[in-house]
Design a protein around this motif. Sequence first.
Motif, PDB file in Angstrom:
ATOM      1  N   ARG A  34       0.858  -1.187   0.000  1.00  3.03           N
ATOM      2  CA  ARG A  34       0.000   0.000   0.000  1.00  3.03           C
ATOM      3  C   ARG A  34       0.897   1.241   0.000  1.00  3.03           C
ATOM      4  O   ARG A  34       1.777   1.370   0.843  1.00  3.03           O
ATOM      5  N   LEU A  35       0.638   2.143  -0.935  1.00  2.00           N
ATOM      6  CA  LEU A  35       1.356   3.408  -0.982  1.00  2.00           C
ATOM      7  C   LEU A  35       0.935   4.263   0.203  1.00  2.00           C
ATOM      8  O   LEU A  35      -0.252   4.472   0.436  1.00  2.00           O
ATOM      9  N   ILE A  36       1.899   4.747   0.973  1.00  2.00           N
ATOM     10  CA  ILE A  36       1.619   5.634   2.102  1.00  2.00           C
ATOM     11  C   ILE A  36       1.768   7.084   1.665  1.00  2.00           C
ATOM     12  O   ILE A  36       0.928   7.921   1.929  1.00  2.00           O
ATOM     13  N   GLU A  37       2.868   7.369   0.994  1.00  6.71           N
ATOM     14  CA  GLU A  37       3.144   8.742   0.570  1.00  6.71           C
ATOM     15  C   GLU A  37       4.020   8.718  -0.670  1.00  6.71           C
ATOM     16  O   GLU A  37       4.975   7.960  -0.743  1.00  6.71           O
ATOM     17  N   GLN A  38       3.676   9.550  -1.620  1.00 10.09           N
ATOM     18  CA  GLN A  38       4.471   9.685  -2.837  1.00 10.09           C
ATOM     19  C   GLN A  38       5.189  11.018  -2.783  1.00 10.09           C
ATOM     20  O   GLN A  38       4.556  12.072  -2.735  1.00 10.09           O
ATOM     21  N   GLY A  39       6.512  10.967  -2.727  1.00 12.23           N
ATOM     22  CA  GLY A  39       7.309  12.181  -2.645  1.00 12.23           C
ATOM     23  C   GLY A  39       7.231  13.013  -3.910  1.00 12.23           C
ATOM     24  O   GLY A  39       6.965  12.502  -4.994  1.00 12.23           O
ATOM     25  N   LYS A  40       7.474  14.284  -3.764  1.00 10.43           N
ATOM     26  CA  LYS A  40       7.426  15.207  -4.901  1.00 10.43           C
ATOM     27  C   LYS A  40       8.766  15.908  -5.122  1.00 10.43           C
ATOM     28  O   LYS A  40       8.892  16.744  -5.994  1.00 10.43           O
ATOM     29  N   GLY A  41       9.753  15.616  -4.289  1.00 12.75           N
ATOM     30  CA  GLY A  41      11.039  16.307  -4.382  1.00 12.75           C
ATOM     31  C   GLY A  41      12.039  15.607  -5.277  1.00 12.75           C
ATOM     32  O   GLY A  41      11.720  14.659  -5.990  1.00 12.75           O
ATOM     33  N   ARG A  42      13.259  16.099  -5.224  1.00 21.13           N
ATOM     34  CA  ARG A  42      14.375  15.519  -5.961  1.00 21.13           C
ATOM     35  C   ARG A  42      15.445  15.140  -4.962  1.00 21.13           C
ATOM     36  O   ARG A  42      15.895  16.020  -4.243  1.00 21.13           O
ATOM     37  N   PRO A  43      15.851  13.903  -4.824  1.00 15.57           N
ATOM     38  CA  PRO A  43      15.291  12.771  -5.559  1.00 15.57           C
ATOM     39  C   PRO A  43      13.891  12.431  -5.036  1.00 15.57           C
ATOM     40  O   PRO A  43      13.514  12.822  -3.938  1.00 15.57           O
ATOM     41  N   ASN A  44      13.172  11.678  -5.821  1.00 19.05           N
ATOM     42  CA  ASN A  44      11.827  11.269  -5.455  1.00 19.05           C
ATOM     43  C   ASN A  44      11.920  10.138  -4.437  1.00 19.05           C
ATOM     44  O   ASN A  44      12.665   9.189  -4.628  1.00 19.05           O
ATOM     45  N   VAL A  45      11.164  10.253  -3.343  1.00 23.91           N
ATOM     46  CA  VAL A  45      11.137   9.221  -2.305  1.00 23.91           C
ATOM     47  C   VAL A  45       9.687   8.819  -2.086  1.00 23.91           C
ATOM     48  O   VAL A  45       8.837   9.665  -1.830  1.00 23.91           O
ATOM     49  N   ASP A  46       9.400   7.535  -2.205  1.00 25.10           N
ATOM     50  CA  ASP A  46       8.068   7.005  -1.944  1.00 25.10           C
ATOM     51  C   ASP A  46       8.123   6.109  -0.703  1.00 25.10           C
ATOM     52  O   ASP A  46       9.143   5.478  -0.430  1.00 25.10           O
ATOM     53  N   ALA A  47       7.016   6.049   0.029  1.00 22.60           N
ATOM     54  CA  ALA A  47       6.918   5.201   1.218  1.00 22.60           C
ATOM     55  C   ALA A  47       5.753   4.227   1.052  1.00 22.60           C
ATOM     56  O   ALA A  47       4.675   4.616   0.594  1.00 22.60           O
ATOM     57  N   TYR A  48       5.985   2.967   1.420  1.00 26.03           N
ATOM     58  CA  TYR A  48       4.990   1.906   1.279  1.00 26.03           C
ATOM     59  C   TYR A  48       4.918   1.092   2.560  1.00 26.03           C
ATOM     60  O   TYR A  48       5.900   0.950   3.279  1.00 26.03           O
ATOM     61  N   TRP A  49       3.737   0.530   2.815  1.00 19.73           N
ATOM     62  CA  TRP A  49       3.518  -0.449   3.863  1.00 19.73           C
ATOM     63  C   TRP A  49       3.381  -1.788   3.156  1.00 19.73           C
ATOM     64  O   TRP A  49       2.626  -1.901   2.189  1.00 19.73           O
ATOM     65  N   MET A  50       4.110  -2.804   3.599  1.00 17.80           N
ATOM     66  CA  MET A  50       4.043  -4.108   2.946  1.00 17.80           C
ATOM     67  C   MET A  50       3.802  -5.192   3.980  1.00 17.80           C
ATOM     68  O   MET A  50       4.431  -5.200   5.036  1.00 17.80           O
ATOM     69  N   SER A  51       2.887  -6.100   3.667  1.00 19.45           N
ATOM     70  CA  SER A  51       2.621  -7.294   4.471  1.00 19.45           C
ATOM     71  C   SER A  51       2.928  -8.511   3.619  1.00 19.45           C
ATOM     72  O   SER A  51       2.557  -8.555   2.450  1.00 19.45           O
ATOM     73  N   ILE A  52       3.580  -9.480   4.239  1.00 15.34           N
ATOM     74  CA  ILE A  52       3.972 -10.690   3.507  1.00 15.34           C
ATOM     75  C   ILE A  52       3.514 -11.904   4.303  1.00 15.34           C
ATOM     76  O   ILE A  52       3.812 -12.036   5.494  1.00 15.34           O
ATOM     77  N   ALA A  53       2.804 -12.788   3.639  1.00 12.62           N
ATOM     78  CA  ALA A  53       2.272 -13.994   4.269  1.00 12.62           C
ATOM     79  C   ALA A  53       3.394 -14.943   4.693  1.00 12.62           C
ATOM     80  O   ALA A  53       4.503 -14.896   4.149  1.00 12.62           O
ATOM     81  N   PRO A  54       3.094 -15.839   5.636  1.00 15.21           N
ATOM     82  CA  PRO A  54       4.083 -16.838   6.046  1.00 15.21           C
ATOM     83  C   PRO A  54       4.527 -17.699   4.867  1.00 15.21           C
ATOM     84  O   PRO A  54       3.765 -17.947   3.926  1.00 15.21           O
ATOM     85  N   ASN A  55       5.775 -18.138   4.925  1.00 18.57           N
ATOM     86  CA  ASN A  55       6.355 -19.046   3.933  1.00 18.57           C
ATOM     87  C   ASN A  55       6.212 -18.521   2.502  1.00 18.57           C
ATOM     88  O   ASN A  55       5.873 -19.260   1.586  1.00 18.57           O
ATOM     89  N   THR A  56       6.484 -17.235   2.346  1.00 26.04           N
ATOM     90  CA  THR A  56       6.387 -16.595   1.040  1.00 26.04           C
ATOM     91  C   THR A  56       7.757 -16.098   0.608  1.00 26.04           C
ATOM     92  O   THR A  56       8.497 -15.523   1.397  1.00 26.04           O
TER      93      THR A  56
END
Length: 163
Positions: free
Chosen positions: A71-93
Amino acid sequence: MQKLRLDKGISLSQLAAGAGIAKSNLSRLEQGNGNPTLDTIWRLAKQLGVPFGALVQPLSSSVGEKGVEVRLIEQGKGRPNVDAYWMSIAPNTTREAEAHAKGTQETIVLVSGSLEAGNTDNAACLTPGESVTFNADLPHVYKTQDAWATCLITIVYNKDVSE
């Protein structure tokens, strides 16, 4: 996505071929139909010379496949561009990610569970509170054991993501 493609003067056929997907699938995606994989979104972003977040930002929910949800949390607008994401990963993946645009770096901070993450030939084993930064312009991996893992990911794109 269609507006991005047209603004860059890229035909549907050129983008589909460059991203390694069928022209008919790309057409459906541009019409708002279909459910692209994470790898497809990354390949399209790379071909268009835009951050991954530019393609997922219009989505109101997370995107995911095969036990991985992002899930995208925040999309940066500066230089360099920095994006932040939340990630969930299932067991044994195990998720093997393709190389991103040249110069892209990724930092993962593990919130819960345990996670092996980083470049395919040099992944780190993380426990909650630990982090790893790696060159995401090389193939990389995320691997869980017997429990869910959740993490915060920041992606720093090269100043010119189209390089």
